[in-house]
Scaffold this motif. Structure first.
Motif, short mmCIF file in Angstrom:
data_model
loop_
_atom_site.label_atom_id
_atom_site.label_comp_id
_atom_site.label_asym_id
_atom_site.label_seq_id
_atom_site.Cartn_x
_atom_site.Cartn_y
_atom_site.Cartn_z
N ARG A 49 -9.12 14.39 12.19
CA ARG A 49 -9.64 14.16 10.84
C ARG A 49 -8.68 13.19 10.16
O ARG A 49 -7.60 13.57 9.73
CB ARG A 49 -9.70 15.47 10.04
N LEU A 50 -9.07 11.93 10.10
CA LEU A 50 -8.23 10.91 9.48
C LEU A 50 -9.09 9.70 9.17
O LEU A 50 -10.25 9.62 9.59
CB LEU A 50 -7.07 10.52 10.40
N GLN A 51 -8.52 8.76 8.44
CA GLN A 51 -9.17 7.49 8.16
C GLN A 51 -8.19 6.40 8.58
O GLN A 51 -7.22 6.11 7.86
CB GLN A 51 -9.54 7.37 6.68
N ALA A 52 -8.42 5.81 9.75
CA ALA A 52 -7.51 4.81 10.30
C ALA A 52 -7.78 3.44 9.72
O ALA A 52 -8.93 3.01 9.61
CB ALA A 52 -7.65 4.77 11.82
N ASP A 53 -6.72 2.76 9.33
CA ASP A 53 -6.81 1.39 8.83
C ASP A 53 -6.77 0.38 9.97
O ASP A 53 -7.26 -0.74 9.83
CB ASP A 53 -5.67 1.12 7.86
N ARG A 78 0.83 -1.20 0.00
CA ARG A 78 0.00 0.00 0.00
C ARG A 78 0.87 1.26 0.00
O ARG A 78 1.98 1.26 0.51
CB ARG A 78 -0.92 0.00 1.22
N LYS A 79 0.31 2.33 -0.54
CA LYS A 79 1.02 3.60 -0.54
C LYS A 79 1.15 4.15 0.88
O LYS A 79 2.19 4.64 1.28
CB LYS A 79 0.31 4.60 -1.44
N GLN A 80 0.06 4.06 1.66
CA GLN A 80 0.12 4.51 3.05
C GLN A 80 -0.80 3.66 3.90
O GLN A 80 -1.74 3.04 3.41
CB GLN A 80 -0.23 5.99 3.18
N PHE A 81 -0.50 3.64 5.18
CA PHE A 81 -1.30 2.91 6.15
C PHE A 81 -1.36 3.75 7.41
O PHE A 81 -0.35 4.29 7.85
CB PHE A 81 -0.67 1.54 6.46
N VAL A 82 -2.56 3.88 7.99
CA VAL A 82 -2.75 4.74 9.17
C VAL A 82 -3.17 3.89 10.36
O VAL A 82 -4.14 3.13 10.28
CB VAL A 82 -3.83 5.81 8.90
N VAL A 83 -2.43 4.02 11.45
CA VAL A 83 -2.75 3.36 12.71
C VAL A 83 -3.15 4.45 13.70
O VAL A 83 -2.45 5.46 13.84
CB VAL A 83 -1.55 2.57 13.27
N LEU A 84 -4.26 4.24 14.40
CA LEU A 84 -4.70 5.15 15.46
C LEU A 84 -4.59 4.41 16.79
O LEU A 84 -5.16 3.33 16.95
CB LEU A 84 -6.14 5.59 15.22
N GLY A 107 -15.67 5.26 15.40
CA GLY A 107 -16.40 4.81 14.22
C GLY A 107 -16.24 5.77 13.06
O GLY A 107 -16.07 5.36 11.90
N ARG A 108 -16.23 7.07 13.36
CA ARG A 108 -16.06 8.09 12.31
C ARG A 108 -14.64 8.07 11.76
O ARG A 108 -14.42 8.33 10.57
CB ARG A 108 -16.39 9.47 12.89
N LEU A 109 -13.67 7.77 12.60
CA LEU A 109 -12.27 7.81 12.20
C LEU A 109 -11.80 6.54 11.49
O LEU A 109 -10.70 6.52 10.93
CB LEU A 109 -11.39 8.07 13.43
N ALA A 110 -12.59 5.48 11.54
CA ALA A 110 -12.20 4.21 10.95
C ALA A 110 -12.49 4.19 9.45
O ALA A 110 -13.59 4.51 9.01
CB ALA A 110 -12.93 3.07 11.63
N ALA A 111 -11.48 3.83 8.67
CA ALA A 111 -11.66 3.66 7.23
C ALA A 111 -12.47 2.39 6.99
O ALA A 111 -12.57 1.53 7.87
CB ALA A 111 -10.30 3.56 6.54
N ALA A 112 -13.03 2.27 5.81
CA ALA A 112 -13.73 1.03 5.45
C ALA A 112 -12.74 -0.13 5.57
O ALA A 112 -11.61 -0.05 5.11
CB ALA A 112 -14.26 1.12 4.02
N HIS A 118 1.69 6.07 8.92
CA HIS A 118 1.27 7.18 9.77
C HIS A 118 0.69 6.58 11.05
O HIS A 118 -0.28 5.82 11.00
CB HIS A 118 0.21 8.03 9.07
N PHE A 119 1.29 6.90 12.18
CA PHE A 119 0.86 6.40 13.47
C PHE A 119 0.37 7.59 14.28
O PHE A 119 1.15 8.47 14.64
CB PHE A 119 2.01 5.69 14.18
N VAL A 120 -0.94 7.64 14.53
CA VAL A 120 -1.55 8.74 15.26
C VAL A 120 -1.84 8.25 16.68
O VAL A 120 -2.56 7.27 16.85
CB VAL A 120 -2.84 9.21 14.58
N ALA A 121 -1.27 8.92 17.67
CA ALA A 121 -1.41 8.47 19.05
C ALA A 121 -1.98 9.58 19.92
O ALA A 121 -1.53 10.73 19.85
CB ALA A 121 -0.06 8.03 19.60
#
Length: 194
Positions: A127-131, A24-30, A151-156, A58-61
């Motif tokens: 404002r993000l879409q976490a994988d 993948r080009k990017q992956f987001v962890v919350l 729930g709002r921050l979670a990507a499909a 991208h790791f958002v903590a």
């Protein structure tokens, strides 16, 4: 090292990592609770050792307050990931309530975004879409509004993992759009976002 073992043996596998970021080009962890950074360091280490890793991690903590450099040094002095902890410490921000972006590894291919403040309020402002989502120690964030924000921050197709969750938090996650998976006491729990 119990927190590091929990991250590597429970949370990463429960969210399907490292496999889910492959190619993948990017992956987001919350991560809803940064603590002393064990989950971030375990994720960064897994990324470094995976030849099929995503281009950008991208790791958002979320952190109610930032740990001090001294606390981090002490926590990771005997860690097998002390080298990564040292790199994180070199970029460590001042202890202010704010959002701090730390660009790490290969010119910023790994970014740690520290969102400091009261967790439910911080989650509502992100404002993000976490994988992948790591529900933090003590099962923060707890309040219904924070679970709704997840729930709002979670990507499909996002996957949430926790080492503990109360019955009311599980119900809140269902209401927030997460589908239940295997819930067992004191083990990783994963839920795929609908």
């Amino acid at each position: 090292l119990a927190a590091l073992a929990q991250a590597t043996q429970v949370l990463l596998p429960a969210t399907g990592l490292p496999g889910r970021w492959a190619g993948r080009k990017q992956f987001v962890v919350l991560d809803t609770h940064f603590g002393l950074g064990h989950r971030f360091l375990a994720t960064w280490d897994a990324w470094r050792h995976d030849p099929l890793r995503c281009e950008h991690l991208h790791f958002v903590a979320v952190a109610p307050q930032l740990p001090t450099p001294a606390d981090l040094e002490q926590a990771h002095a005997a860690s097998p990931l002390h080298e990564l902890a040292g790199l994180m410490l070199q970029a460590w921000p001042p202890s202010t309530r704010n959002v701090h972006a730390l660009d790490l590894d290969e010119g910023g291919r790994v970014q740690l975004l520290l969102a400091v403040g009261e967790p439910a309020r911080v989650l509502a402002s992100l404002r993000l879409q976490a994988d992948a989502v790591f529900l933090g120690d003590g099962c923060e964030p707890g309040p219904a509004r924070a679970l709704k924000a997840l729930g709002r921050l979670a990507a499909a197709g996002a996957v949430l993992a926790s080492a503990c969750a109360t019955a009311s938090e599980r119900a809140g996650l269902l209401t927030a759009g997460f589908a239940p998976a295997d819930f067992k006491p004191d083990t990783g729990r994963s839920q795929a976002a609908q």
